[in-house]
Design a protein around this motif. Structure first.
Motif, short mmCIF file in Angstrom:
data_model
loop_
_atom_site.label_atom_id
_atom_site.label_comp_id
_atom_site.label_asym_id
_atom_site.label_seq_id
_atom_site.Cartn_x
_atom_site.Cartn_y
_atom_site.Cartn_z
N LEU A 56 0.83 -1.21 0.00
CA LEU A 56 0.00 0.00 0.00
C LEU A 56 0.86 1.26 0.00
O LEU A 56 0.50 2.27 -0.63
CB LEU A 56 -0.92 -0.01 1.22
CG LEU A 56 -2.02 -1.08 1.22
CD1 LEU A 56 -2.77 -1.08 2.54
CD2 LEU A 56 -3.00 -0.87 0.07
N GLU A 57 2.01 1.20 0.68
CA GLU A 57 2.92 2.34 0.68
C GLU A 57 3.57 2.49 -0.67
O GLU A 57 3.71 3.62 -1.18
CB GLU A 57 3.98 2.16 1.77
CG GLU A 57 4.92 3.35 1.90
CD GLU A 57 5.81 3.26 3.13
OE1 GLU A 57 5.47 3.87 4.15
OE2 GLU A 57 6.85 2.56 3.04
N ILE A 61 -1.00 4.49 -1.68
CA ILE A 61 -2.33 4.57 -1.06
C ILE A 61 -2.24 5.11 0.37
O ILE A 61 -2.99 5.99 0.77
CB ILE A 61 -3.02 3.19 -1.08
CG1 ILE A 61 -3.30 2.78 -2.53
CG2 ILE A 61 -4.31 3.22 -0.26
CD1 ILE A 61 -3.92 1.42 -2.68
N THR A 62 -1.31 4.56 1.14
CA THR A 62 -1.10 5.03 2.51
C THR A 62 0.28 4.60 2.97
O THR A 62 0.91 3.73 2.34
CB THR A 62 -2.18 4.46 3.46
OG1 THR A 62 -2.02 5.05 4.76
CG2 THR A 62 -2.07 2.95 3.59
N SER A 63 0.76 5.18 4.05
CA SER A 63 2.08 4.80 4.55
C SER A 63 1.99 3.49 5.32
O SER A 63 0.93 3.14 5.86
CB SER A 63 2.65 5.89 5.46
OG SER A 63 1.92 5.95 6.69
N GLU A 64 3.10 2.78 5.38
CA GLU A 64 3.15 1.53 6.13
C GLU A 64 2.80 1.76 7.60
O GLU A 64 2.01 1.03 8.19
CB GLU A 64 4.54 0.90 6.01
CG GLU A 64 4.69 -0.42 6.76
CD GLU A 64 6.08 -1.01 6.63
OE1 GLU A 64 6.29 -2.12 7.14
OE2 GLU A 64 6.95 -0.36 6.02
N TYR A 66 1.04 4.20 9.00
CA TYR A 66 -0.36 4.55 9.22
C TYR A 66 -1.25 3.32 9.10
O TYR A 66 -2.21 3.15 9.88
CB TYR A 66 -0.81 5.62 8.22
CG TYR A 66 -2.22 6.09 8.46
CD1 TYR A 66 -2.50 7.01 9.47
CD2 TYR A 66 -3.28 5.59 7.70
CE1 TYR A 66 -3.80 7.44 9.71
CE2 TYR A 66 -4.59 6.01 7.95
CZ TYR A 66 -4.84 6.92 8.95
OH TYR A 66 -6.13 7.32 9.20
N PHE A 67 -0.97 2.45 8.16
CA PHE A 67 -1.77 1.24 7.99
C PHE A 67 -1.67 0.34 9.22
O PHE A 67 -2.67 -0.17 9.71
CB PHE A 67 -1.31 0.47 6.74
CG PHE A 67 -2.08 -0.81 6.51
CD1 PHE A 67 -3.35 -0.78 5.97
CD2 PHE A 67 -1.53 -2.04 6.84
CE1 PHE A 67 -4.07 -1.96 5.76
CE2 PHE A 67 -2.23 -3.22 6.64
CZ PHE A 67 -3.50 -3.17 6.09
N THR A 70 -3.63 1.74 12.06
CA THR A 70 -5.07 1.52 11.85
C THR A 70 -5.46 0.10 12.22
O THR A 70 -6.48 -0.12 12.87
CB THR A 70 -5.44 1.81 10.39
OG1 THR A 70 -5.05 3.15 10.06
CG2 THR A 70 -6.93 1.64 10.17
#
Length: 404
Positions: A56-57, A61-64, A66-67, A70
Protein backbone atom coordinates in the motif's frame (compact mmCIF):
# COMPACT_ATOMS: atom_id res chain seq x y z
CA UNK A 1 -22.87 -2.68 -9.90
CA UNK A 2 -21.90 -6.28 -10.69
CA UNK A 3 -18.99 -5.03 -12.78
CA UNK A 4 -17.74 -2.90 -9.87
CA UNK A 5 -17.97 -5.91 -7.56
CA UNK A 6 -15.99 -8.05 -10.00
CA UNK A 7 -13.32 -5.34 -10.31
CA UNK A 8 -13.13 -4.97 -6.52
CA UNK A 9 -12.79 -8.73 -5.96
CA UNK A 10 -10.18 -8.98 -8.71
CA UNK A 11 -8.10 -6.16 -7.22
CA UNK A 12 -8.46 -7.67 -3.75
CA UNK A 13 -7.37 -11.09 -5.02
CA UNK A 14 -4.32 -9.59 -6.71
CA UNK A 15 -3.38 -7.70 -3.53
CA UNK A 16 -3.71 -10.84 -1.43
CA UNK A 17 -1.65 -12.92 -3.89
CA UNK A 18 1.06 -10.27 -4.15
CA UNK A 19 1.16 -9.75 -0.40
CA UNK A 20 1.76 -13.41 0.32
CA UNK A 21 4.43 -13.70 -2.35
CA UNK A 22 6.04 -10.44 -1.25
CA UNK A 23 7.02 -11.70 2.17
CA UNK A 24 6.49 -15.42 2.68
CA UNK A 25 6.32 -16.55 6.30
CA UNK A 26 9.53 -18.34 7.21
CA UNK A 27 8.91 -18.88 10.89
CA UNK A 28 10.85 -21.63 12.59
CA UNK A 29 8.79 -23.08 15.45
CA UNK A 30 10.40 -26.00 17.32
CA UNK A 31 8.59 -29.32 17.48
CA UNK A 32 6.89 -29.90 20.80
CA UNK A 33 5.93 -26.24 21.06
CA UNK A 34 2.43 -26.05 22.58
CA UNK A 35 -0.21 -24.22 20.53
CA UNK A 36 2.02 -24.69 17.51
CA UNK A 37 -0.73 -24.42 14.87
CA UNK A 38 -2.21 -21.34 16.49
CA UNK A 39 1.20 -19.74 16.46
CA UNK A 40 1.68 -20.52 12.76
CA UNK A 41 -1.76 -19.09 11.96
CA UNK A 42 -1.00 -15.78 13.66
CA UNK A 43 2.39 -15.62 12.02
CA UNK A 44 0.73 -15.90 8.59
CA UNK A 45 -1.69 -13.13 9.51
CA UNK A 46 1.11 -10.90 10.76
CA UNK A 47 3.31 -11.48 7.71
CA UNK A 48 0.36 -10.75 5.44
CA UNK A 49 -0.38 -7.53 7.34
CA UNK A 50 3.22 -6.28 7.10
CA UNK A 51 3.39 -7.25 3.42
CA UNK A 52 0.13 -5.51 2.59
CA UNK A 53 1.32 -2.42 4.46
CA UNK A 54 4.48 -2.32 2.32
CA UNK A 55 2.49 -2.74 -0.90
CA UNK A 56 0.00 0.00 0.00
CA UNK A 57 2.92 2.34 0.68
CA UNK A 58 4.64 1.45 -2.60
CA UNK A 59 1.53 2.19 -4.67
CA UNK A 60 0.95 5.44 -2.81
CA UNK A 61 -2.33 4.57 -1.06
CA UNK A 62 -1.10 5.03 2.51
CA UNK A 63 2.08 4.80 4.55
CA UNK A 64 3.15 1.53 6.13
CA UNK A 65 3.13 3.09 9.60
CA UNK A 66 -0.36 4.55 9.22
CA UNK A 67 -1.77 1.24 7.99
CA UNK A 68 -0.26 -0.68 10.91
CA UNK A 69 -1.60 1.91 13.36
CA UNK A 70 -5.07 1.52 11.85
CA UNK A 71 -4.92 -2.27 12.12
CA UNK A 72 -3.90 -2.11 15.79
CA UNK A 73 -6.62 0.42 16.60
CA UNK A 74 -9.44 -1.82 15.36
CA UNK A 75 -9.15 -3.66 18.68
CA UNK A 76 -12.51 -3.07 20.45
CA UNK A 77 -12.18 -0.85 23.50
CA UNK A 78 -12.66 -2.60 26.83
CA UNK A 79 -15.55 -1.17 28.83
CA UNK A 80 -13.96 -1.90 32.18
CA UNK A 81 -16.36 -1.18 35.04
CA UNK A 82 -13.52 -1.10 37.56
CA UNK A 83 -12.12 2.27 36.44
CA UNK A 84 -12.86 5.92 35.98
CA UNK A 85 -11.15 6.57 32.63
CA UNK A 86 -10.10 10.07 31.55
CA UNK A 87 -8.17 11.48 28.60
CA UNK A 88 -5.87 14.27 29.75
CA UNK A 89 -2.71 16.11 28.78
CA UNK A 90 0.40 16.13 30.92
CA UNK A 91 2.00 19.31 29.59
CA UNK A 92 1.50 18.72 25.84
CA UNK A 93 1.54 14.93 26.02
CA UNK A 94 -1.66 12.95 25.58
CA UNK A 95 -2.37 10.45 28.35
CA UNK A 96 -5.25 8.24 29.43
CA UNK A 97 -5.57 7.68 33.15
CA UNK A 98 -7.28 4.67 34.73
CA UNK A 99 -8.36 5.24 38.34
CA UNK A 100 -9.96 2.38 40.31
CA UNK A 101 -13.54 3.15 41.33
CA UNK A 102 -13.31 1.40 44.69
CA UNK A 103 -12.15 3.89 47.28
CA UNK A 104 -9.21 3.21 49.56
CA UNK A 105 -8.04 4.71 52.82
CA UNK A 106 -4.49 5.22 51.62
CA UNK A 107 -2.75 6.22 48.41
CA UNK A 108 -2.28 3.74 45.60
CA UNK A 109 0.77 2.94 43.52
CA UNK A 110 0.98 4.60 40.12
CA UNK A 111 2.06 2.92 36.88
CA UNK A 112 3.15 4.82 33.78
CA UNK A 113 2.84 2.59 30.71
CA UNK A 114 4.84 3.21 27.51
CA UNK A 115 3.45 1.10 24.67
CA UNK A 116 5.48 -0.82 22.11
CA UNK A 117 5.41 -0.43 18.32
CA UNK A 118 8.96 0.52 17.28
CA UNK A 119 8.17 4.18 17.96
CA UNK A 120 5.95 4.20 14.85
CA UNK A 121 2.67 2.47 15.75
CA UNK A 122 0.74 1.39 18.82
CA UNK A 123 -1.44 3.80 20.77
CA UNK A 124 -3.34 4.49 23.97
CA UNK A 125 -6.36 2.82 22.38
CA UNK A 126 -4.60 -0.37 21.29
CA UNK A 127 -3.05 -0.81 24.75
CA UNK A 128 -6.19 -0.12 26.78
CA UNK A 129 -6.69 -3.80 27.63
CA UNK A 130 -3.08 -4.09 28.79
CA UNK A 131 -3.37 -1.07 31.07
CA UNK A 132 -6.71 -2.19 32.49
CA UNK A 133 -5.30 -5.64 33.22
CA UNK A 134 -2.33 -4.32 35.20
CA UNK A 135 -4.41 -1.69 36.97
CA UNK A 136 -7.09 -4.21 37.93
CA UNK A 137 -4.72 -6.98 39.04
CA UNK A 138 -2.53 -4.67 41.15
CA UNK A 139 -5.16 -2.13 42.30
CA UNK A 140 -3.10 0.69 40.80
CA UNK A 141 -3.69 3.96 39.03
CA UNK A 142 -2.37 3.54 35.48
CA UNK A 143 -1.32 6.32 33.12
CA UNK A 144 -1.02 5.26 29.47
CA UNK A 145 1.26 7.67 27.61
CA UNK A 146 0.31 8.57 24.05
CA UNK A 147 3.71 9.76 22.92
CA UNK A 148 4.24 11.17 19.44
CA UNK A 149 5.13 8.70 16.71
CA UNK A 150 7.75 8.57 13.96
CA UNK A 151 8.20 9.34 11.12
CA UNK A 152 6.00 12.44 11.57
CA UNK A 153 7.79 13.15 14.84
CA UNK A 154 11.41 12.01 14.56
CA UNK A 155 13.34 10.33 17.36
CA UNK A 156 13.88 11.32 20.19
CA UNK A 157 10.41 12.92 20.42
CA UNK A 158 9.10 9.62 21.82
CA UNK A 159 11.55 9.65 24.72
CA UNK A 160 10.96 13.35 25.37
CA UNK A 161 7.21 12.83 25.65
CA UNK A 162 7.57 9.85 27.99
CA UNK A 163 9.98 11.77 30.20
CA UNK A 164 7.73 14.83 30.25
CA UNK A 165 4.67 12.75 31.19
CA UNK A 166 6.60 10.93 33.91
CA UNK A 167 7.90 14.11 35.53
CA UNK A 168 4.45 15.71 35.42
CA UNK A 169 2.86 12.64 37.06
CA UNK A 170 5.54 12.46 39.73
CA UNK A 171 4.87 16.09 40.63
CA UNK A 172 1.07 15.75 40.66
CA UNK A 173 0.68 12.12 41.80
CA UNK A 174 -1.29 12.99 44.92
CA UNK A 175 -3.95 14.70 42.79
CA UNK A 176 -4.78 11.23 41.46
CA UNK A 177 -4.63 9.42 44.79
CA UNK A 178 -1.10 8.10 44.13
CA UNK A 179 1.77 7.87 46.59
CA UNK A 180 4.71 9.72 44.89
CA UNK A 181 7.13 7.15 46.37
CA UNK A 182 5.28 4.25 44.67
CA UNK A 183 5.50 5.21 40.99
CA UNK A 184 6.56 2.50 38.53
CA UNK A 185 7.49 2.91 34.86
CA UNK A 186 6.60 0.03 32.55
CA UNK A 187 6.77 -0.78 28.84
CA UNK A 188 7.05 -3.54 26.26
CA UNK A 189 9.44 -3.90 23.30
CA UNK A 190 10.40 -0.36 22.18
CA UNK A 191 8.34 0.82 25.14
CA UNK A 192 10.77 -1.17 27.28
CA UNK A 193 13.61 0.87 25.83
CA UNK A 194 11.70 4.06 26.66
CA UNK A 195 11.10 2.75 30.18
CA UNK A 196 14.80 2.09 30.75
CA UNK A 197 15.81 5.44 29.22
CA UNK A 198 13.34 7.39 31.37
CA UNK A 199 14.50 5.59 34.52
CA UNK A 200 18.11 6.48 33.66
CA UNK A 201 17.24 10.12 32.92
CA UNK A 202 15.74 10.53 36.40
CA UNK A 203 18.54 9.11 38.56
CA UNK A 204 20.17 12.48 39.22
CA UNK A 205 16.96 14.48 39.66
CA UNK A 206 16.97 15.74 43.25
CA UNK A 207 13.75 17.74 42.74
CA UNK A 208 11.66 14.59 42.22
CA UNK A 209 10.84 11.49 44.26
CA UNK A 210 12.70 8.32 43.29
CA UNK A 211 10.99 5.85 40.99
CA UNK A 212 9.91 2.77 42.90
CA UNK A 213 10.62 0.29 40.07
CA UNK A 214 10.93 -0.31 36.33
CA UNK A 215 9.22 -3.12 34.42
CA UNK A 216 10.82 -4.09 31.09
CA UNK A 217 8.81 -6.51 28.92
CA UNK A 218 10.94 -8.12 26.16
CA UNK A 219 12.78 -4.79 25.75
CA UNK A 220 15.01 -3.53 22.96
CA UNK A 221 18.12 -2.21 24.74
CA UNK A 222 21.12 -2.09 22.41
CA UNK A 223 22.14 -1.53 18.78
CA UNK A 224 25.77 -2.62 19.10
CA UNK A 225 25.64 -6.33 18.31
CA UNK A 226 23.01 -7.91 16.06
CA UNK A 227 24.79 -11.28 16.14
CA UNK A 228 24.19 -12.22 19.74
CA UNK A 229 22.97 -15.81 20.24
CA UNK A 230 19.31 -14.73 20.35
CA UNK A 231 19.64 -12.91 17.02
CA UNK A 232 21.20 -15.99 15.41
CA UNK A 233 18.83 -18.55 16.92
CA UNK A 234 15.68 -16.53 16.23
CA UNK A 235 16.68 -14.96 12.93
CA UNK A 236 13.56 -16.34 11.22
CA UNK A 237 11.39 -16.58 14.31
CA UNK A 238 7.78 -15.50 14.08
CA UNK A 239 6.48 -11.99 14.76
CA UNK A 240 9.90 -10.32 14.95
CA UNK A 241 12.50 -11.91 12.65
CA UNK A 242 15.89 -10.26 12.58
CA UNK A 243 15.44 -8.42 9.28
CA UNK A 244 12.12 -6.93 10.39
CA UNK A 245 13.63 -5.83 13.70
CA UNK A 246 16.47 -4.03 11.91
CA UNK A 247 14.13 -2.47 9.35
CA UNK A 248 11.83 -1.11 12.05
CA UNK A 249 14.79 0.34 13.92
CA UNK A 250 16.10 2.07 10.80
CA UNK A 251 12.67 3.47 9.94
CA UNK A 252 12.38 4.79 13.48
CA UNK A 253 15.58 6.77 12.83
CA UNK A 254 14.56 7.59 9.23
CA UNK A 255 17.62 5.82 7.83
CA UNK A 256 18.14 4.03 4.50
CA UNK A 257 17.07 0.37 4.75
CA UNK A 258 19.75 -0.74 2.28
CA UNK A 259 22.32 -0.93 5.10
CA UNK A 260 20.57 -4.06 6.40
CA UNK A 261 22.46 -6.01 3.74
CA UNK A 262 25.86 -5.05 5.13
CA UNK A 263 25.22 -4.79 8.87
CA UNK A 264 26.40 -8.38 9.44
CA UNK A 265 29.55 -7.88 7.36
CA UNK A 266 30.67 -4.36 8.21
CA UNK A 267 31.06 -2.91 11.70
CA UNK A 268 29.53 0.42 12.69
CA UNK A 269 31.54 0.51 15.93
CA UNK A 270 35.09 1.96 15.97
CA UNK A 271 37.77 -0.08 17.76
CA UNK A 272 37.96 2.08 20.88
CA UNK A 273 34.21 1.85 21.42
CA UNK A 274 34.22 -1.88 20.69
CA UNK A 275 36.61 -2.39 23.62
CA UNK A 276 34.40 -0.26 25.85
CA UNK A 277 31.12 -1.89 24.90
CA UNK A 278 32.48 -5.43 25.20
CA UNK A 279 32.28 -4.99 28.96
CA UNK A 280 28.51 -4.80 28.62
CA UNK A 281 27.50 -6.24 25.25
CA UNK A 282 29.17 -9.56 24.52
CA UNK A 283 28.12 -13.18 23.91
CA UNK A 284 30.57 -14.05 26.71
CA UNK A 285 28.09 -12.57 29.19
CA UNK A 286 25.23 -14.79 27.98
CA UNK A 287 24.81 -17.92 30.16
CA UNK A 288 25.78 -21.18 28.37
CA UNK A 289 22.25 -22.61 28.54
CA UNK A 290 21.12 -19.91 26.12
CA UNK A 291 23.60 -21.05 23.48
CA UNK A 292 22.50 -24.68 23.30
CA UNK A 293 20.12 -24.02 20.38
CA UNK A 294 23.15 -22.97 18.38
CA UNK A 295 25.58 -20.10 18.26
CA UNK A 296 28.45 -19.30 15.92
CA UNK A 297 30.83 -16.53 17.07
CA UNK A 298 30.89 -13.72 14.52
CA UNK A 299 34.09 -13.12 12.59
CA UNK A 300 35.99 -9.84 12.71
CA UNK A 301 34.26 -7.23 10.57
CA UNK A 302 35.77 -4.27 8.74
CA UNK A 303 35.02 -0.92 10.32
CA UNK A 304 33.12 1.54 8.12
CA UNK A 305 33.35 5.22 9.04
CA UNK A 306 30.37 5.91 6.78
CA UNK A 307 28.26 3.32 8.61
CA UNK A 308 29.41 4.68 11.98
CA UNK A 309 28.29 8.18 11.01
CA UNK A 310 24.93 6.79 9.92
CA UNK A 311 24.45 4.70 13.08
CA UNK A 312 25.95 7.12 15.60
CA UNK A 313 22.55 8.07 17.13
CA UNK A 314 21.94 4.43 18.13
CA UNK A 315 24.92 4.53 20.51
CA UNK A 316 23.26 7.14 22.71
CA UNK A 317 21.90 5.52 25.92
CA UNK A 318 18.52 7.10 25.13
CA UNK A 319 18.30 4.73 22.15
CA UNK A 320 20.46 1.94 23.63
CA UNK A 321 20.00 2.04 27.44
CA UNK A 322 22.39 -0.90 27.84
CA UNK A 323 25.23 1.53 27.02
CA UNK A 324 24.68 3.80 30.02
CA UNK A 325 27.65 4.30 32.33
CA UNK A 326 27.95 2.33 35.58
CA UNK A 327 27.49 5.54 37.56
CA UNK A 328 23.96 5.74 36.13
CA UNK A 329 23.14 2.03 36.28
CA UNK A 330 24.10 1.87 39.97
CA UNK A 331 21.40 4.43 40.87
CA UNK A 332 18.50 2.77 39.07
CA UNK A 333 15.41 1.48 40.86
CA UNK A 334 14.54 -2.18 41.36
CA UNK A 335 13.66 -3.92 38.09
CA UNK A 336 11.43 -6.62 36.66
CA UNK A 337 12.69 -7.99 33.33
CA UNK A 338 10.71 -10.38 31.14
CA UNK A 339 12.51 -12.26 28.36
CA UNK A 340 11.25 -14.77 25.80
CA UNK A 341 13.23 -17.73 24.52
CA UNK A 342 12.04 -17.28 20.93
CA UNK A 343 12.77 -13.58 20.56
CA UNK A 344 15.71 -11.82 18.89
CA UNK A 345 15.68 -9.35 21.79
CA UNK A 346 16.07 -12.06 24.46
CA UNK A 347 19.77 -11.36 25.03
CA UNK A 348 19.21 -7.62 25.42
CA UNK A 349 17.19 -8.43 28.52
CA UNK A 350 19.73 -10.96 29.78
CA UNK A 351 22.60 -8.50 29.40
CA UNK A 352 20.71 -5.71 31.14
CA UNK A 353 19.82 -8.08 33.97
CA UNK A 354 23.53 -8.81 34.42
CA UNK A 355 24.48 -5.12 34.35
CA UNK A 356 21.89 -4.23 36.96
CA UNK A 357 22.86 -7.10 39.24
CA UNK A 358 26.57 -6.35 38.84
CA UNK A 359 25.80 -2.86 40.13
CA UNK A 360 23.80 -4.07 43.11
CA UNK A 361 20.31 -3.47 41.71
CA UNK A 362 17.65 -6.01 42.65
CA UNK A 363 16.16 -7.77 39.60
CA UNK A 364 13.12 -10.02 39.38
CA UNK A 365 13.50 -12.03 36.20
CA UNK A 366 10.81 -13.91 34.31
CA UNK A 367 11.89 -16.04 31.36
CA UNK A 368 9.16 -17.56 29.20
CA UNK A 369 10.53 -20.81 27.79
CA UNK A 370 7.86 -20.88 25.09
CA UNK A 371 7.62 -17.11 24.89
CA UNK A 372 7.86 -15.05 21.71
CA UNK A 373 7.89 -11.34 20.97
CA UNK A 374 4.42 -9.89 21.49
CA UNK A 375 2.98 -12.72 23.57
CA UNK A 376 1.87 -10.38 26.40
CA UNK A 377 0.08 -7.98 24.05
CA UNK A 378 -1.67 -10.79 22.15
CA UNK A 379 -2.79 -12.62 25.28
CA UNK A 380 -4.49 -9.53 26.71
CA UNK A 381 -6.02 -8.68 23.32
CA UNK A 382 -8.71 -11.41 23.22
CA UNK A 383 -9.54 -15.01 24.08
CA UNK A 384 -8.74 -16.01 20.49
CA UNK A 385 -5.21 -14.62 20.66
CA UNK A 386 -4.17 -15.73 24.14
CA UNK A 387 -1.17 -17.99 24.69
CA UNK A 388 0.01 -20.00 27.68
CA UNK A 389 3.32 -18.14 27.72
CA UNK A 390 1.47 -14.83 27.78
CA UNK A 391 -0.66 -15.89 30.74
CA UNK A 392 2.41 -16.88 32.71
CA UNK A 393 4.12 -13.58 31.93
CA UNK A 394 1.05 -11.51 32.83
CA UNK A 395 0.69 -13.29 36.17
CA UNK A 396 4.36 -12.75 37.00
CA UNK A 397 4.22 -9.05 36.15
CA UNK A 398 0.99 -8.52 38.11
CA UNK A 399 2.47 -10.33 41.12
CA UNK A 400 5.57 -8.11 41.00
CA UNK A 401 3.39 -4.99 40.84
CA UNK A 402 1.26 -6.12 43.79
CA UNK A 403 4.33 -6.69 45.94
CA UNK A 404 6.12 -3.47 44.93
Amino acid sequence: MELLLVIFLTVLTVFVAVAFSYERPKAEIPHGFSQRQKLYAFNYVLNFTFSLAKILEKVGITSEAYFLRTVMDVIPLLKDKHFFIKDLRFEKVKVRIYQPKISTTGQRRGILYFHGGAGQFGSIRSYERTCCYFGRKSDSVVVSVGYRLAPEHPYPAQFEDCLTATIHFMRTAQDYGVDPSRIIVCGDSSGGALTAAVAQALVNRRDLPKLRAQVLIYPFLQAVDFNLPSYQQNEQMLFLPKERALALGLKYLNKDLSVIKVVDKVSHIPEDLQLKYQKWVSPDHIPPEFKTRGYKPSTTRTFSKELYTLFKPVLDPVFSPLLAEDSVIAQLPEAFILTCEFDVLRDDGLLYKKRLEDNGIKVTWCHLQEGFHGTIFLTVWSVMTEFLSGHKGLEMIANFLRLT
